[in-house]
Scaffold this active site. Structure first.
Site, PDB file in Angstrom:
ATOM      1  N   GLY A 174       0.854  -1.178   0.000  1.00  0.00           N
ATOM      2  CA  GLY A 174       0.000   0.000   0.000  1.00  0.00           C
ATOM      3  C   GLY A 174       0.886   1.222   0.000  1.00  0.00           C
ATOM      4  O   GLY A 174       1.859   1.311   0.773  1.00  0.00           O
ATOM      5  N   LYS A 175       0.586   2.175  -0.860  1.00  0.00           N
ATOM      6  CA  LYS A 175       1.493   3.306  -1.040  1.00  0.00           C
ATOM      7  C   LYS A 175       1.712   4.085   0.252  1.00  0.00           C
ATOM      8  O   LYS A 175       2.828   4.500   0.563  1.00  0.00           O
ATOM      9  CB  LYS A 175       0.985   4.221  -2.148  1.00  0.00           C
ATOM     10  CG  LYS A 175       0.878   3.532  -3.510  1.00  0.00           C
ATOM     11  CD  LYS A 175       0.683   4.509  -4.640  1.00  0.00           C
ATOM     12  CE  LYS A 175       1.939   5.274  -4.943  1.00  0.00           C
ATOM     13  NZ  LYS A 175       3.071   4.436  -5.364  1.00  0.00           N
ATOM     14  N   ASP A 195       7.586   4.494  -3.871  1.00  0.00           N
ATOM     15  CA  ASP A 195       7.258   4.785  -2.473  1.00  0.00           C
ATOM     16  C   ASP A 195       8.520   4.910  -1.624  1.00  0.00           C
ATOM     17  O   ASP A 195       8.577   5.730  -0.694  1.00  0.00           O
ATOM     18  CB  ASP A 195       6.355   3.683  -1.912  1.00  0.00           C
ATOM     19  CG  ASP A 195       5.020   3.624  -2.618  1.00  0.00           C
ATOM     20  OD1 ASP A 195       4.546   4.681  -3.068  1.00  0.00           O
ATOM     21  OD2 ASP A 195       4.455   2.522  -2.735  1.00  0.00           O
TER      22      ASP A 195
END
Length: 312
Positions: A42-43, A256
């Site tokens: 998940g970013k 990220d």
């Protein structure tokens, strides 16, 4: 690290379901894949973990489902030293998942299912206001509802807290007019093209597209250009951030790693161009390892990598 290097991440979390493949199957085709792994992603969570591993004090504002993955996600954040007081459990919702397919050259294709991430709301920003006010930076992405993103941008601008938006995955319905006062807008070149409505095939076009957003009230634009490095663009200056040469193993989560480490290095006192140089190195190190968060180095590992790079 300064005691004031506090980062708040408002955004997504996912369980990564990673399949390593020889090639993508065609429609209706079944192939055997050589390997599979599960991990945390998940970013938002990725950026939080990258900053935390480098030594920042990180708080996470996010939502998880009440399924089996939810407690695992929360525990993973806590294991990485991240404050989870504002991780909300959404009853009856599944946690977000990301099936990821990684090819032999390290390139990947990703699907995301937002799940409980869709429940993150402006009210969650308000509930975390006291924590956010202590932050030296707020990090945002686009794997949650846009109204939540706009609310967080407005909060940061009102409170004078530097705010960084990584507009990924890019969305045509993002209203850049509601980002006025944003300190840092960090797209890749395709995201910049989509969101500005302008071409980005050349460096000159990248600068023009970025400055069209700056004219609307965004203060700084950082454009990542893959093998061409990155550009830091303001209304009056352009600074080139050189690429870092490594042999890629898995590029998942590299963007990220770049954003989370950039926030860390800025908070640690580096001026922006130098922080971006360090972030490019940190992201490069991440793609020499498999996985998403599992590929992120701690401060000691990164220092060793940097020393080797400088001695090449």
């Amino acid at each position: 690290m300064s005691d004031t290097n506090r980062i708040a991440v408002v955004g997504s979390n996912m369980m990564d379901l990673i399949t390593y493949i020889d090639r993508m199957p065609g429609r209706g085709e079944t192939l055997e894949a050589p390997d599979f792994a599960m991990g945390f992603g998940g970013k938002g969570a990725n950026q939080a973990v990258a900053a935390a591993r480098l030594g920042s004090s990180v708080s996470m504002v996010t939502c998880v489902g009440d399924d089996a993955f939810g407690p695992q996600v929360r525990q993973n954040l806590e294991t990485n030293g991240i404050d989870t007081r504002h991780v909300r459990i959404v009853g009856g919702a599944a946690s977000g998942v990301a099936p990821i397919f990684v090819e032999p050259d390290g390139e990947n294709a990703i699907l995301i299912v937002k799940g409980a991430n869709s429940a993150l709301a402006p009210a969650d920003i308000d509930a975390a206001a006291d924590t956010l006010r202590q932050a030296s930076a707020i990090l945002l992405q686009l794997e949650v509802e846009l109204e939540t993103v706009y609310h967080a941008v407005a909060f940061g601008a009102r409170e004078g807290i530097p705010t960084i938006l990584n507009p990924a995955p890019a969305r045509r319905d993002l209203d850049v007019g509601r980002l006025a006062g944003l300190d840092w807008f960090c797209p890749n070149e395709s995201e910049l093209a989509l969101l500005s409505g302008l071409p980005t095939a050349t460096d000159a076009e990248v600068v023009e597209a970025a400055r069209s957003l700056i004219a609307g009230g965004i203060r700084n634009v950082v454009v990542t250009l893959g093998g061409r490095g990155a550009r830091l663009i303001t209304a009056t200056t352009v600074q080139e951030i050189a690429p870092v040469a490594v042999t890629p193993v898995d590029t998942t989560g590299a963007g990220d790693a770049f954003i989370g480490s950039f926030a860390h290095f800025c908070g640690a006192g580096l001026e922006p161009a130098k922080a971006l140089i360090q972030a490019a190195r940190y992201a490069a190190l991440s793609i020499t390892r498999r996985g998403t968060q599992s590929s992120y180095a701690n401060a000691e590992e990164f220092a060793d990598f940097t020393a080797r790079q400088l001695n090449v």
